[in-house]
Motif scaffolding. Structure first.
Motif, PDB file in Angstrom:
ATOM      1  N   ALA A 194       9.644   3.735   7.557  1.00 47.56           N
ATOM      2  CA  ALA A 194       9.454   3.567   8.998  1.00 47.56           C
ATOM      3  C   ALA A 194       8.483   2.419   9.270  1.00 47.56           C
ATOM      4  CB  ALA A 194       8.932   4.858   9.611  1.00 47.56           C
ATOM      5  N   ILE A 195       7.340   2.458   8.544  1.00 48.11           N
ATOM      6  CA  ILE A 195       6.332   1.412   8.777  1.00 48.11           C
ATOM      7  C   ILE A 195       6.897   0.039   8.455  1.00 48.11           C
ATOM      8  CG2 ILE A 195       4.134   0.498   7.936  1.00 48.11           C
ATOM      9  CD1 ILE A 195       3.176   3.398   7.710  1.00 48.11           C
ATOM     10  N   SER A 196       7.607  -0.049   7.315  1.00 50.33           N
ATOM     11  CA  SER A 196       8.221  -1.334   6.928  1.00 50.33           C
ATOM     12  C   SER A 196       9.144  -1.837   8.006  1.00 50.33           C
ATOM     13  CB  SER A 196       9.039  -1.169   5.650  1.00 50.33           C
ATOM     14  OG  SER A 196       8.196  -1.056   4.575  1.00 50.33           O
ATOM     15  N   PHE A 197       9.998  -0.894   8.472  1.00 51.47           N
ATOM     16  CA  PHE A 197      10.994  -1.289   9.480  1.00 51.47           C
ATOM     17  C   PHE A 197      10.309  -1.814  10.735  1.00 51.47           C
ATOM     18  CE2 PHE A 197      13.690  -0.270  13.123  1.00 51.47           C
ATOM     19  CZ  PHE A 197      14.805  -0.996  12.774  1.00 51.47           C
ATOM     20  N   VAL A 198       9.322  -1.052  11.220  1.00 54.83           N
ATOM     21  CA  VAL A 198       8.655  -1.445  12.465  1.00 54.83           C
ATOM     22  C   VAL A 198       7.944  -2.781  12.307  1.00 54.83           C
ATOM     23  CG1 VAL A 198       6.762  -0.853  14.016  1.00 54.83           C
ATOM     24  CG2 VAL A 198       8.400   0.891  13.318  1.00 54.83           C
ATOM     25  N   LEU A 199       7.187  -2.898  11.183  1.00 52.07           N
ATOM     26  CA  LEU A 199       6.411  -4.128  10.993  1.00 52.07           C
ATOM     27  C   LEU A 199       7.309  -5.348  10.838  1.00 52.07           C
ATOM     28  CD1 LEU A 199       3.422  -3.144   8.723  1.00 52.07           C
ATOM     29  CD2 LEU A 199       3.368  -4.002  11.047  1.00 52.07           C
ATOM     30  N   THR A 200       8.372  -5.186  10.018  1.00 58.76           N
ATOM     31  CA  THR A 200       9.272  -6.324   9.800  1.00 58.76           C
ATOM     32  C   THR A 200       9.940  -6.722  11.107  1.00 58.76           C
ATOM     33  OG1 THR A 200       9.675  -5.407   7.628  1.00 58.76           O
ATOM     34  CG2 THR A 200      11.127  -7.185   8.328  1.00 58.76           C
ATOM     35  N   THR A 201      10.442  -5.725  11.835  1.00 56.27           N
ATOM     36  CA  THR A 201      11.099  -6.022  13.117  1.00 56.27           C
ATOM     37  C   THR A 201      10.132  -6.730  14.052  1.00 56.27           C
ATOM     38  OG1 THR A 201      12.260  -3.961  12.790  1.00 56.27           O
ATOM     39  CG2 THR A 201      12.508  -4.997  14.928  1.00 56.27           C
ATOM     40  N   LEU A 202       8.913  -6.208  14.101  1.00 55.26           N
ATOM     41  CA  LEU A 202       7.904  -6.798  14.972  1.00 55.26           C
ATOM     42  C   LEU A 202       7.651  -8.259  14.592  1.00 55.26           C
ATOM     43  CD1 LEU A 202       6.046  -5.576  17.223  1.00 55.26           C
ATOM     44  CD2 LEU A 202       4.226  -5.704  15.534  1.00 55.26           C
ATOM     45  N   SER A 203       7.496  -8.470  13.276  1.00 54.47           N
ATOM     46  CA  SER A 203       7.241  -9.833  12.813  1.00 54.47           C
ATOM     47  C   SER A 203       8.372 -10.762  13.214  1.00 54.47           C
ATOM     48  CB  SER A 203       7.091  -9.865  11.294  1.00 54.47           C
ATOM     49  OG  SER A 203       6.055  -9.035  10.896  1.00 54.47           O
ATOM     50  N   ILE A 204       9.612 -10.268  12.998  1.00 53.26           N
ATOM     51  CA  ILE A 204      10.772 -11.121  13.326  1.00 53.26           C
ATOM     52  C   ILE A 204      10.795 -11.421  14.813  1.00 53.26           C
ATOM     53  CG2 ILE A 204      13.288 -11.145  13.453  1.00 53.26           C
ATOM     54  CD1 ILE A 204      13.276  -9.651  10.771  1.00 53.26           C
ATOM     55  N   GLN A 209       0.833  -1.204   0.000  1.00 56.29           N
ATOM     56  CA  GLN A 209       0.000   0.000   0.000  1.00 56.29           C
ATOM     57  C   GLN A 209       0.870   1.257   0.000  1.00 56.29           C
ATOM     58  OE1 GLN A 209      -3.056  -0.973  -0.864  1.00 56.29           O
ATOM     59  NE2 GLN A 209      -4.098   0.071   0.834  1.00 56.29           N
ATOM     60  N   GLN A 210       1.863   1.242   0.887  1.00 53.06           N
ATOM     61  CA  GLN A 210       2.747   2.398   1.007  1.00 53.06           C
ATOM     62  C   GLN A 210       3.483   2.651  -0.301  1.00 53.06           C
ATOM     63  OE1 GLN A 210       3.200   4.538   3.638  1.00 53.06           O
ATOM     64  NE2 GLN A 210       1.340   3.555   4.362  1.00 53.06           N
ATOM     65  N   SER A 211       3.929   1.608  -0.907  1.00 54.37           N
ATOM     66  CA  SER A 211       4.715   1.793  -2.138  1.00 54.37           C
ATOM     67  C   SER A 211       3.811   2.313  -3.275  1.00 54.37           C
ATOM     68  CB  SER A 211       5.410   0.489  -2.532  1.00 54.37           C
ATOM     69  OG  SER A 211       4.455  -0.412  -3.004  1.00 54.37           O
ATOM     70  N   GLU A 212       2.519   1.919  -3.246  1.00 55.74           N
ATOM     71  CA  GLU A 212       1.553   2.458  -4.207  1.00 55.74           C
ATOM     72  C   GLU A 212       1.479   3.980  -4.090  1.00 55.74           C
ATOM     73  OE1 GLU A 212      -1.499   0.578  -6.243  1.00 55.74           O
ATOM     74  OE2 GLU A 212       0.622   0.214  -6.668  1.00 55.74           O
ATOM     75  N   GLU A 213       1.385   4.425  -2.825  1.00 56.30           N
ATOM     76  CA  GLU A 213       1.282   5.858  -2.560  1.00 56.30           C
ATOM     77  C   GLU A 213       2.521   6.590  -3.075  1.00 56.30           C
ATOM     78  OE1 GLU A 213       0.040   6.624   1.498  1.00 56.30           O
ATOM     79  OE2 GLU A 213       0.921   8.635   1.321  1.00 56.30           O
ATOM     80  N   VAL A 214       3.680   5.967  -2.748  1.00 56.48           N
ATOM     81  CA  VAL A 214       4.937   6.582  -3.201  1.00 56.48           C
ATOM     82  C   VAL A 214       4.968   6.668  -4.718  1.00 56.48           C
ATOM     83  CG1 VAL A 214       7.435   6.195  -3.344  1.00 56.48           C
ATOM     84  CG2 VAL A 214       6.245   5.913  -1.180  1.00 56.48           C
ATOM     85  N   SER A 215       4.547   5.578  -5.343  1.00 60.74           N
ATOM     86  CA  SER A 215       4.653   5.574  -6.818  1.00 60.74           C
ATOM     87  C   SER A 215       3.682   6.590  -7.436  1.00 60.74           C
ATOM     88  CB  SER A 215       4.435   4.149  -7.325  1.00 60.74           C
ATOM     89  OG  SER A 215       3.253   4.046  -8.017  1.00 60.74           O
ATOM     90  N   GLU A 216       2.495   6.739  -6.806  1.00 61.23           N
ATOM     91  CA  GLU A 216       1.529   7.715  -7.297  1.00 61.23           C
ATOM     92  C   GLU A 216       2.098   9.131  -7.191  1.00 61.23           C
ATOM     93  OE1 GLU A 216      -2.816   9.244  -6.015  1.00 61.23           O
ATOM     94  OE2 GLU A 216      -2.383   7.126  -5.610  1.00 61.23           O
ATOM     95  N   ASN A 217       2.655   9.395  -6.029  1.00 63.45           N
ATOM     96  CA  ASN A 217       3.243  10.725  -5.827  1.00 63.45           C
ATOM     97  C   ASN A 217       4.378  11.002  -6.786  1.00 63.45           C
ATOM     98  OD1 ASN A 217       1.623  11.846  -3.851  1.00 63.45           O
ATOM     99  ND2 ASN A 217       2.661  10.674  -2.245  1.00 63.45           N
ATOM    100  N   SER A 218       5.208   9.982  -6.980  1.00 63.69           N
ATOM    101  CA  SER A 218       6.365  10.229  -7.846  1.00 63.69           C
ATOM    102  C   SER A 218       5.908  10.391  -9.303  1.00 63.69           C
ATOM    103  CB  SER A 218       7.394   9.125  -7.699  1.00 63.69           C
ATOM    104  OG  SER A 218       6.942   7.982  -8.345  1.00 63.69           O
ATOM    105  N   LYS A 219       4.791   9.726  -9.669  1.00 66.29           N
ATOM    106  CA  LYS A 219       4.230   9.902 -11.011  1.00 66.29           C
ATOM    107  C   LYS A 219       3.755  11.365 -11.179  1.00 66.29           C
ATOM    108  CE  LYS A 219       0.495   7.797 -13.366  1.00 66.29           C
ATOM    109  NZ  LYS A 219      -0.606   6.848 -13.115  1.00 66.29           N
ATOM    110  N   TRP A 220       3.111  11.823 -10.146  1.00 63.79           N
ATOM    111  CA  TRP A 220       2.602  13.197 -10.141  1.00 63.79           C
ATOM    112  C   TRP A 220       3.751  14.204 -10.330  1.00 63.79           C
ATOM    113  CZ3 TRP A 220       1.045  17.978  -9.332  1.00 63.79           C
ATOM    114  CH2 TRP A 220      -0.319  18.256  -9.466  1.00 63.79           C
ATOM    115  N   VAL A 221       4.822  13.965  -9.592  1.00 63.93           N
ATOM    116  CA  VAL A 221       5.972  14.880  -9.681  1.00 63.93           C
ATOM    117  C   VAL A 221       6.562  14.845 -11.092  1.00 63.93           C
ATOM    118  CG1 VAL A 221       8.333  15.261  -8.843  1.00 63.93           C
ATOM    119  CG2 VAL A 221       6.502  14.757  -7.227  1.00 63.93           C
ATOM    120  N   ASP A 222       6.651  13.622 -11.643  1.00 61.02           N
ATOM    121  CA  ASP A 222       7.159  13.499 -13.022  1.00 61.02           C
ATOM    122  C   ASP A 222       6.312  14.331 -14.000  1.00 61.02           C
ATOM    123  OD1 ASP A 222       9.154  11.880 -12.301  1.00 61.02           O
ATOM    124  OD2 ASP A 222       8.258   9.993 -13.039  1.00 61.02           O
ATOM    125  N   GLN A 223       4.993  14.188 -13.836  1.00 63.12           N
ATOM    126  CA  GLN A 223       4.059  14.889 -14.722  1.00 63.12           C
ATOM    127  C   GLN A 223       4.241  16.402 -14.620  1.00 63.12           C
ATOM    128  OE1 GLN A 223       0.250  12.995 -14.456  1.00 63.12           O
ATOM    129  NE2 GLN A 223      -0.787  14.909 -14.999  1.00 63.12           N
TER     130      GLN A 223
END
Lengths: 141, 490
Positions: free
Chosen positions: B192-202, B27-41
């Motif tokens: 940040a979210i990735s780091f926290v979630l992955t660490t938590l999972s581990i 989900q997060q990466s979708e948001e990033v990619s959308e934003n970066s598409k916008w910036v490109d445009q």
């Protein structure tokens, strides 16, 4: 003059009585042998001898495995009797067990003879010869 | 709960945790990619707008240059800039979302641009092209020129156009900056979210795994310890396990097993003891009357031989033979019963020497030879039982030999864990139908009176080898000699 040796044989097996008698005869020992069938009988015999003051025994040959009172019990009993505690005793038995040898030795025996009395059985002959020597010494006084 | 369920649910939980992590990361990466598409445009829009502005300037100077010099060169520059701007405009219209401030502004820019083109530049250029044809066309051009350029309307339009474009570009710059900031933020947040979630999972996964492993392995180790104790001969062991799962069942079974083993072993020990006593008592009690008979017979021989008839002497001889056999049998029973009773110390054994000694101790019939080839190995082993095995096998071969030139061959093969020894003779052999009988105690294939054979020797050999999980094998048939082979551990 040869003297007659007075022997007490405590033995329940008639065959062994014959064996001892025969061996003594063969050795030329003049003897007067009294036989008791077990330790109790032998004790009774000794007691009657004590009463009539006949302390005339020279030597005792005692079997170990006997009914009623066995040889070792008999031996330990007479070692406590004033009249008989110094009697020269030989064990004559089929048992070659170390336990029996040790027990007999502690009761101050003069020799341990393993039956049957045969020339090819050195352990029986050593002690038997010792006994004969003793008797010869007695009988030649 | 059953352990299999516990493991299943634990792994399911860990799997779920990682799935959630992956989903949120996605989900997060979708948001990033959308934003970066916008910036490109935005960047594309800005670049196009800049080019549009530059083209306007080119067109203005192209128009002016052509009007003054009539050089075609200027009109070419003007045309190419005009063509490019048409493309740019349609591109921008496509890029900019409709009904926004920027779209309105773009509409205004387009209108002004069209206005300038249609009302001023295009008619002027057309008139200029015709001006040199005649005086009338020159006059009409000059008139048009005065109308359009000298009044200042055209200049005002140009300024307005430039101003609008500048605003448009600035707007775009601003919104691009905003978007870039949002992009940065979303990238940071995603990390940040990735780091926290992955660490938590581990961490959670590790805790669950360690808990499971600890819970299972401690209990298994307890039971392994117990099983080792049992294997070592200690049956007084018990594993306490209050759980209600498969491991508890296992512990329960182990406890049962230990209990049953203990009972059986005690029983077995008692039976063995009884058997020992039995063998001892029987042989002792049998010995006494035999000894008596022996005594009497020897007295008869010693004291009365002169009185005996030849028949009596023969009978006495028979009695003595039977006595010897009975004594041998008793001796055999005692030896058989005694095997394995005494613990044997291991020692260095030179088998060549051992076999030599056995050969010397046996009363050899004339003509029998023992051949050892190749040389036997030296072993560190229990000497007495191995000597008994060799002695009985070689002794049998000698005793039963029936030929003048008897040969007993002794050889061996070496394997990884053990040796196999062979005692081969060229004697009478043993018929195949007797092979299963010869190792049974008191079995002898000879008539009892022909040999001093009690039938204990091979039974002793078999028992010694059985006690050590070793094998014995016979290869023979009547008349072909016999090969006894047995294994012995290294």
């Amino acid at each position: 003059m040869d003297k007659v040796v007075n022997i007490l044989l405590v033995e329940d097996d008639n065959l062994d009585v014959i064996d001892v008698r025969r061996s003594l005869d063969k050795m030329g020992i003049l003897n007067n042998m009294t036989v008791a069938k077990n330790g109790e009988d032998a004790l009774a015999l000794l007691n009657s001898k004590t009463k009539s003051h006949e302390a005339d025994l020279d030597i005792a040959l005692i079997d170990i495995n006997m009914p009623k009172m066995n040889g070792l019990e008999f031996l330990s009993t007479i070692r406590k009797m004033d009249e008989w505690k110094d009697l020269k005793c030989f064990i004559i038995t089929t048992s070659d067990e170390k336990v029996d040898r040790m027990a007999a030795k502690e009761l101050g025996i003069s020799g341990y003879i393993v039956k049957p009395l045969k020339l090819n059985n050195p352990s029986s002959m050593d002690a038997f010869n010792l006994m004969i020597d003793l008797m010869n010494f007695k009988s030649k006084i | 709960m059953k352990i299999s369920f516990l493991i299943f649910f634990s792994f399911l939980f860990i799997l779920l945790l990682f799935s959630i992590t992956t989903y949120i990361n996605f989900q997060q990466s979708e948001e990033v990619s959308e934003n970066s598409k916008w910036v490109d445009q935005s960047t594309t829009i800005i670049r196009n707008s800049n080019r549009f502005q530059r083209n306007i300037l080119n067109m203005i100077s192209g128009l002016r240059g052509y009007l003054f010099t009539s050089e075609n060169y200027f009109i070419q520059a003007y045309d190419s800039a005009k063509a490019e701007n048409e493309t740019i405009l349609s591109e921008l219209t496509a890029l900019i979302p409709p009904r926004t401030a920027q779209a309105t502004l773009l509409g205004e820019i387009r209108n002004i641009n069209d206005n300038w083109l249609n009302d001023f530049s295009t008619p002027l250029i057309e008139a200029k092209k015709l001006a040199d044809d005649s005086d009338s066309t020159l006059i009409s051009f000059n008139k048009l020129y005065r109308e359009k350029l000298t009044q200042g309307t055209e200049r005002y339009l140009n300024r307005q156009l430039q101003e609008k474009i500048r605003v448009f570009i600035n707007n775009e710059y601003n919104s691009r900056d905003e978007r870039t900031q949002i992009l940065d933020q979303s990238v940071r947040r995603t990390r940040a979210i990735s780091f926290v979630l992955t660490t938590l999972s581990i961490i959670v996964g590790s805790i669950i795994s360690i808990f499971l492993a600890y819970r299972i392995s401690t209990r298994i180790m307890l039971m392994v310890k117990m099983a080792n104790e049992i294997a070592g001969g200690n049956y007084e062991v018990y594993t306490k396990d209050s759980g209600r799962d498969e491991l508890s069942n296992l512990a329960h079974s182990l406890n049962n097993m230990a209990q049953v083993l203990k009972e059986n072993i005690t029983l077995l020990k008692r039976k063995n003891q009884e058997l020992d006593q039995f063998a001892h008592i029987v042989s002792h009690d049998l010995k006494a009357p035999l000894r008596g008979i022996d005594n009497v017979v020897s007295w008869i021989e010693e004291d009365h031989s002169a009185e005996m008839s030849p028949k009596l002497i023969e009978y006495i001889h028979i009695i003595k033979g039977r006595l010897l056999r009975a004594e041998n049998l008793i001796h055999g029973i005692l030896s058989y019963a005694r095997i394995g009773k005494e613990t044997q110390e291991k020692e260095d054994v030179d088998l060549n020497q051992l076999v030599d000694e056995i050969g010397e101790s046996l009363t050899m019939k004339s003509g029998i030879k023992i051949l050892v080839y190749p040389k036997l190995p030296k072993l560190f082993t229990e000497k007495v039982p191995l000597e008994q095995v060799f002695s009985n096998l070689i002794g049998n071969a000698v005793k039963h030999h029936d030929k003048k030139n008897g040969v007993i061959k002794i050889y061996h093969k070496e394997y990884l864990q053990h040796y196999e020894f062979f005692v081969e003779d060229n004697g009478p052999g043993i018929g195949k139908n007797y092979h299963n009988k010869i190792f049974v105690i008191f079995q002898t294939l000879q008539e009892r009176d022909t040999l001093e054979s009690t039938g204990v020797g091979l039974a002793i050999v078999k028992k010694i080898l059985d006690d050590r999980n070793q094998k014995i094998h016979i290869t023979s048939d009547a008349g072909t000699g016999a090969i006894f082979s047995f294994t012995w551990p290294k």
